[in-house]
Scaffold this motif. Structure first.
Motif, short mmCIF file in Angstrom:
data_model
loop_
_atom_site.label_atom_id
_atom_site.label_comp_id
_atom_site.label_asym_id
_atom_site.label_seq_id
_atom_site.Cartn_x
_atom_site.Cartn_y
_atom_site.Cartn_z
N LYS A 76 0.83 -1.20 0.00
CA LYS A 76 0.00 0.00 0.00
C LYS A 76 0.87 1.26 0.00
O LYS A 76 1.77 1.41 0.80
CB LYS A 76 -0.93 0.02 1.21
N GLY A 77 0.58 2.14 -0.96
CA GLY A 77 1.30 3.40 -1.07
C GLY A 77 2.54 3.33 -1.94
O GLY A 77 3.26 4.32 -2.07
N TYR A 78 2.79 2.16 -2.56
CA TYR A 78 4.00 1.99 -3.37
C TYR A 78 3.70 1.30 -4.69
O TYR A 78 2.82 0.46 -4.78
CB TYR A 78 5.04 1.15 -2.62
N ASP A 79 4.50 1.66 -5.70
CA ASP A 79 4.59 0.89 -6.93
C ASP A 79 5.85 0.03 -6.80
O ASP A 79 6.79 0.41 -6.09
CB ASP A 79 4.72 1.80 -8.15
N PRO A 97 7.04 5.49 -4.05
CA PRO A 97 5.77 6.00 -3.49
C PRO A 97 4.79 6.37 -4.60
O PRO A 97 5.17 6.89 -5.64
CB PRO A 97 6.20 7.24 -2.71
N ASN A 98 3.51 6.06 -4.37
CA ASN A 98 2.47 6.45 -5.30
C ASN A 98 1.42 7.26 -4.54
O ASN A 98 1.57 7.54 -3.35
CB ASN A 98 1.87 5.27 -6.04
N GLN A 99 0.35 7.62 -5.18
CA GLN A 99 -0.66 8.48 -4.59
C GLN A 99 -1.83 7.75 -3.97
O GLN A 99 -2.90 8.31 -3.82
CB GLN A 99 -1.17 9.46 -5.66
N GLU A 100 -1.65 6.49 -3.60
CA GLU A 100 -2.76 5.72 -2.99
C GLU A 100 -3.11 6.28 -1.64
O GLU A 100 -2.29 6.62 -0.85
CB GLU A 100 -2.38 4.25 -2.84
#
Length: 100
Positions: A76-79, A97-100
């Motif tokens: 969660k929160g990562y690619d 990090p991604n935008q989740e």
């Protein structure tokens, strides 16, 4: 979440794990170890041709790579980028990090 498999990693999966078109590889969180974003947990992988409620999938060279819903907590929160580490003769992982 996105999963990115590099060409070098794909070659390793085909050559060392023996995957072929139509096969699947599942990534999951497991206890013990350490990653760049988790202490006490590490990433695992296994050949698994039947995804169960995947939250992320990608196909590379005919092989399906995925993460199931029960492992969402780990990613969660990562690619995830999977590359080949020649020094260790195996996959290496980068968490972005991604935008989740």
């Amino acid at each position: 979440m996105k999963i990115i498999i590099t060409d070098a990693a794909s070659k390793w999966f085909h050559d060392d794990m023996g995957v072929t078109a139509g096969n699947g590889v599942r990534f999951f969180g497991k206890t013990y170890g350490k990653t760049a974003v988790h202490s006490g947990f590490s990433i695992g992988l296994m050949r698994d041709d039947e995804p169960h409620k995947p939250i992320a999938t990608t196909e590379k060279d005919g092989v399906n790579y995925y993460v199931n819903d029960r492992d969402e907590w780990f990613f969660k929160g990562y690619d995830l980028t999977v590359d080949f580490d020649a020094e260790n003769d195996g996959p290496k992982y980068e968490y972005l990090p991604n935008q989740e």
